[in-house]
Design an enzyme around this catalytic site. Structure first.
Site, PDB file in Angstrom:
ATOM      1  CB  SER A   1       3.559  -0.520   6.211  1.00 35.63           C
ATOM      2  OG  SER A   1       3.194  -1.557   5.334  1.00 35.63           O
TER       3      SER A   1
ATOM      4  CG  HIS B   1       6.014  -4.423   7.637  1.00 32.31           C
ATOM      5  ND1 HIS B   1       5.146  -4.791   8.642  1.00 32.31           N
ATOM      6  CD2 HIS B   1       5.278  -3.676   6.763  1.00 32.31           C
ATOM      7  CE1 HIS B   1       3.941  -4.283   8.396  1.00 32.31           C
ATOM      8  NE2 HIS B   1       4.002  -3.618   7.258  1.00 32.31           N
TER       9      HIS B   1
END
Length: 384
Positions: free
Chosen positions: A287, A338
């Site tokens: 991610s 992230h």
């Protein structure tokens, strides 16, 4: 019976100006519905982002005030679409009444009167575009000049449309598919060779990101953790996101640049995660790198905001914001990875450059910012 073809001098003047701004200054036509007898050209890289050529007759001061009101309203909408804080304009009038006084340069709008070819020497216009007199002085005259200008504009428009078509046309996303396959293979291996895909000891054995291990010298984990996933849901969510986003970025930037953006973003996400992780935390997943791809789309979209302005506002930015908010609200999500990956993707994209829009100076600045960012997050993770 032969007939003589006459070209209206006003039309020829307008064509000459349009020819100059399109072929020499890289402006592009702006399509505005409901606007008549006006030509709008844009170049968001220029000091004057909009060139407006008004061919209808401005009778009096009241009509001029209304014209400027209409101009500012359209500019307001263009600013929102192109994420521009300022949008300096050159508004060229070709026909105004004798009692009409143009305001000159006011509110970032430079207003000039060019009713005949000799008035192109206008001081304000020459100051903004020093080569305009030279570049609009053609040897050809009359019909011959009209044909030359028309051909040049058509050729330039054709080349620009082909260039944009090449950039936006989808290519085979080989790198994206290869990354997905690697992640799937690693998931199967961790499942077969351990106590399930989410087992912490198995993930650590295969290269999960862990503050304790990385600080002891196992830096390879910053890279290998991108290909590991803790459970089938985690894997499917990330692989679906990569399947949707990856081909776009790979197509826009090309395979090698895409691979650099992906890997650099993933490593930045891993390092940023370490900066805020406890000694015994374990982090895995693609991610961080995928958020880097979102950062790349954001940077690409800003440079092509004439084409993607609405997509940025309605899709890309909301997706980024919503996913970051979910990361802060739901436990077990490494949102720092992230954020680190997102910023890494933006800086990596600046360093490699956007196709057909990049300049050497922009890429040099991107490389400098990339290095500063990397040094900063390394300091946070290892030396703070």
């Amino acid at each position: 019976m032969a007939r003589e073809i006459r070209i209206n001098t006003s039309d020829l003047l307008i064509m000459n100006l349009v020819h100059y701004f399109i072929t020499e200054k890289n402006y592009n036509p702006v399509i505005l519905h409901g606007v008549n007898d006006e030509i709008w050209l844009e170049n968001l890289e220029s000091d004057y982002k909009i060139i407006r050529i008004v061919s209808h007759y401005i009778h009096n001061e009241e009509q001029l005030k209304f014209d400027r009101f209409k101009l500012k309203r359209i500019l307001h909408n263009l600013k929102k679409k192109t994420f521009s804080l300022k949008m300096p304009v050159v508004s060229i009038y070709t026909s105004i009444g004798e009692d009409v006084n143009l305001p000159g340069n006011e509110d970032n709008i430079l207003s000039v009167l060019i009713s005949k070819a000799s008035e192109i020497k206008n001081d304000a216009l020459v100051s903004a575009f020093p080569d305009i007199v030279e570049k609009t002085n053609h040897e050809e005259k009359g019909v011959e000049l009209f044909v030359k200008i028309s051909d040049d504009i058509n050729k330039d428009s054709f080349e620009k449309s082909r260039r944009v078509e090449r950039i936006f046309s989808m290519k085979q996303p080989i790198i994206t598919y290869a990354i997905i396959v690697i992640c799937l293979v690693m998931f199967v291996l961790t499942y077969i060779m351990g106590n399930g895909s989410g087992d912490v000891r198995t993930l650590l054995r295969f290269g999960a990101n862990s503050s304790l291990y990385v600080r002891s010298g196992e830096y390879y984990r910053l890279f290998t953790c991108m290909f590991l996933h803790a459970g089938i849901v985690h894997l499917l969510c990330n692989m679906y996101s990569l399947y949707v986003i990856g081909p776009q970025v790979e197509s826009f930037f090309g395979k090698l640049k895409y691979l650099f953006i992906y890997v650099f973003s993933g490593i930045c996400g891993s390092i940023f995660s370490l900066a805020f992780a406890s000694d015994y935390s374990v982090s895995v997943g693609a991610s961080g790198a995928i958020f880097g791809l979102l950062g790349a789309i954001l940077y690409f979209g800003y440079h092509y905001r004439v084409y993607l302005g609405n997509v940025l506002k309605s899709q890309i930015i909301p997706v980024i914001v919503v996913n970051l908010l979910i990361g802060f609200m739901v436990s077990g999500i490494d949102n720092f990875a992230h954020i680190g990956g997102l910023l890494g993707g933006v800086f990596a994209s600046m360093a490699v450059g956007v196709p057909a829009k990049d300049k050497i100076s922009d890429k040099a600045n991107g490389c400098i910012l990339l290095l500063i960012y990397l040094v900063f997050i390394i300091y946070l993770a290892f030396f703070r």
